[in-house]
Design an enzyme around this catalytic site. Structure first.
Site, PDB file in Angstrom:
ATOM      1  N   HIS A   1       5.719  -2.261   7.009  1.00 37.75           N
ATOM      2  CA  HIS A   1       6.270  -0.937   7.328  1.00 37.75           C
ATOM      3  C   HIS A   1       7.124  -0.952   8.594  1.00 37.75           C
ATOM      4  O   HIS A   1       8.019  -0.125   8.766  1.00 37.75           O
ATOM      5  CB  HIS A   1       5.135   0.069   7.563  1.00 37.75           C
TER       6      HIS A   1
ATOM      7  N   CYS B   1       2.539  -7.112   1.735  1.00 35.59           N
ATOM      8  CA  CYS B   1       1.600  -6.375   2.574  1.00 35.59           C
ATOM      9  C   CYS B   1       0.687  -7.383   3.273  1.00 35.59           C
ATOM     10  O   CYS B   1      -0.099  -8.075   2.616  1.00 35.59           O
ATOM     11  CB  CYS B   1       0.772  -5.434   1.698  1.00 35.59           C
ATOM     12  N   ASN B   2       0.799  -7.465   4.588  1.00 39.91           N
ATOM     13  CA  ASN B   2      -0.049  -8.380   5.356  1.00 39.91           C
ATOM     14  C   ASN B   2      -1.521  -8.007   5.231  1.00 39.91           C
ATOM     15  O   ASN B   2      -2.388  -8.870   5.113  1.00 39.91           O
ATOM     16  CB  ASN B   2       0.319  -8.315   6.840  1.00 39.91           C
ATOM     17  N   THR B   3      -1.789  -6.714   5.273  1.00 42.53           N
ATOM     18  CA  THR B   3      -3.178  -6.244   5.267  1.00 42.53           C
ATOM     19  C   THR B   3      -3.870  -6.645   3.972  1.00 42.53           C
ATOM     20  O   THR B   3      -5.050  -7.013   3.964  1.00 42.53           O
ATOM     21  CB  THR B   3      -3.200  -4.710   5.445  1.00 42.53           C
TER      22      THR B   3
ATOM     23  N   SER C   1       0.830  -1.206   0.000  1.00 46.43           N
ATOM     24  CA  SER C   1       0.000   0.000   0.000  1.00 46.43           C
ATOM     25  C   SER C   1       0.867   1.260   0.000  1.00 46.43           C
ATOM     26  O   SER C   1       0.410   2.332  -0.377  1.00 46.43           O
ATOM     27  CB  SER C   1      -0.874   0.013   1.257  1.00 46.43           C
TER      28      SER C   1
ATOM     29  N   CYS D   1       3.391  -6.114   9.821  1.00 42.41           N
ATOM     30  CA  CYS D   1       3.125  -5.077   8.828  1.00 42.41           C
ATOM     31  C   CYS D   1       4.492  -4.736   8.262  1.00 42.41           C
ATOM     32  O   CYS D   1       5.442  -4.507   9.031  1.00 42.41           O
ATOM     33  CB  CYS D   1       2.490  -3.848   9.470  1.00 42.41           C
TER      34      CYS D   1
ATOM     35  N   GLY E   1      -4.905  -0.239   6.401  1.00 42.10           N
ATOM     36  CA  GLY E   1      -5.287  -0.777   7.719  1.00 42.10           C
ATOM     37  C   GLY E   1      -6.696  -0.440   8.160  1.00 42.10           C
ATOM     38  O   GLY E   1      -7.327  -1.213   8.876  1.00 42.10           O
TER      39      GLY E   1
HETATM   40  N1  DGL Z   1       2.479  -2.530   4.842  1.00 39.60           N
HETATM   41  C1  DGL Z   1       1.163  -2.987   5.078  1.00 39.60           C
HETATM   42  C2  DGL Z   1       1.143  -4.337   5.783  1.00 39.60           C
HETATM   43  O1  DGL Z   1       2.080  -5.112   5.716  1.00 39.60           O
HETATM   44  C3  DGL Z   1       0.072  -2.102   5.595  1.00 39.60           C
HETATM   45  C4  DGL Z   1       0.170  -0.646   5.827  1.00 39.60           C
HETATM   46  C5  DGL Z   1      -1.185   0.034   5.653  1.00 39.60           C
HETATM   47  O2  DGL Z   1      -1.500   0.347   4.500  1.00 39.60           O
HETATM   48  O3  DGL Z   1      -1.934   0.232   6.624  1.00 39.60           O
HETATM   49  O4  DGL Z   1       0.197  -4.689   6.416  1.00 39.60           O
END
Ligand code: DGL
Length: 277
Positions: free
Chosen positions: A196, A79-81, A16, A194, A48
């Site tokens: 990030h 990206c986990n989300t 994201s 996440c 998120g």
């Molecule tokens: N980097 C993303 C993850 O691994 C999510 C960040 C976001 O867009 O809230 O979940």
């Protein structure tokens, strides 16, 4: 058909925002012969807080466009989300594409914990997912798993990596619920669920009330990608394939500079998915 060095297809890394760079840097080490396209859906950031149905649809629409436009060899959904929500749908919708996913590293955490107290630091979306609950049931039923959904850390990580100030108090408020003390035992592993968050790992270490393992799955994801992306004998890294695409079409100056630091040119998005949400 066998691929030669000149026509090696690139690997697409998706997030994201700029969190997927924590995975890209590991993937490059293991796949030096491949070009990389980094795609940030910054027009939809942060993921998120999205409702599940519209986010799932957005991701599917975006990938229809991305795969047709860039024809990658494989996709790393860094990206986990996104992946805990839409990974299965993506594989169903695009059965010919190899998707390497990112999910909370609950299994390795459960295998490594000594105290039995594990925390999962993620976005509010990821902690709500059925996928995440299933991982806990399947692999960590004997642990005490605390899910911590942070509203603000992804934005803070973006600010931090761009060189903007981020206050210790604000970071500490987000990570404090990860630290659990129960019957004399203490949390010993915090899963960074996440992509990030590894950018803030040094800050987390400095502020933590006691030392824990901060589990970053980036290297494991890169290894899985290497297993799925064919290694072509004698292939060399192609010219002109390391670039970043921002769905907003308009990343700011500090983001451009960050991308340059990662050796990524900024390309104009050739995508139809609108920059509105
Ligand atoms: N980097 C993303 C993850 O691994 C999510 C960040 C976001 O867009 O809230 O979940």
């Amino acid at each position: 058909m066998a691929q030669t060095g000149n026509e090696l297809k690139p690997v697409l890394v998706f997030d994201s925002g700029i969190g997927g760079l924590t995975v890209l840097r590991e993937a490059r080490v293991l796949m030096p012969e491949r070009g990389f396209i980094y795609v940030a859906d910054d027009a939809g950031f942060p993921y998120g807080g999205w409702e599940e149905a519209p986010l799932r649809q957005r991701i599917l629409d975006l990938f229809a466009d991305l795969l047709a436009t860039y024809e990658p060899e494989a996709v790393i959904v860094a990206c986990n989300t996104a992946f805990t929500l839409a990974g299965t749908d993506l594989r169903q919708a695009f059965p010919d594409m190899r998707f390497i996913g990112t999910v909370p590293a609950i299994k390795p955490a459960a295998e490594r914990t000594r105290s039995g107290l594990v925390s999962v630091l993620a976005t509010p979306g990821t902690v709500k997912r059925a996928y995440t609950r299933d991982l806990i049931q399947s692999f960590a039923a004997r642990c005490h798993v605390r899910l911590v959904g942070s509203e603000n850390l992804a934005r803070m990580a973006e600010a931090y990596i761009r060189g903007e100030p981020v206050s210790d108090e604000a970071v500490l408020a987000e990570i404090a619920p990860c630290f659990v003390e129960k019957d004399g035992a203490h949390t010993d592993i915090v899963v960074l669920a996440c992509t990030h968050y590894p950018f803030l790992a040094n800050v987390f270490r400095r502020l933590a009330p006691w030392p824990v393992d901060w589990l970053d799955p980036a290297e494991a994801i890169a290894r899985q990608a290497r297993r799925l992306v064919p290694l072509i004998e004698g292939a060399e890294h192609p010219e002109g394939f390391d670039f970043a695409v921002f769905t907003s079409g308009n990343p700011d100056f500090s983001t451009r500079r960050l991308m340059q630091g990662f050796g990524l040119d900024i390309a104009t998005p050739l995508l139809k998915v609108a920059s509105d949400r």
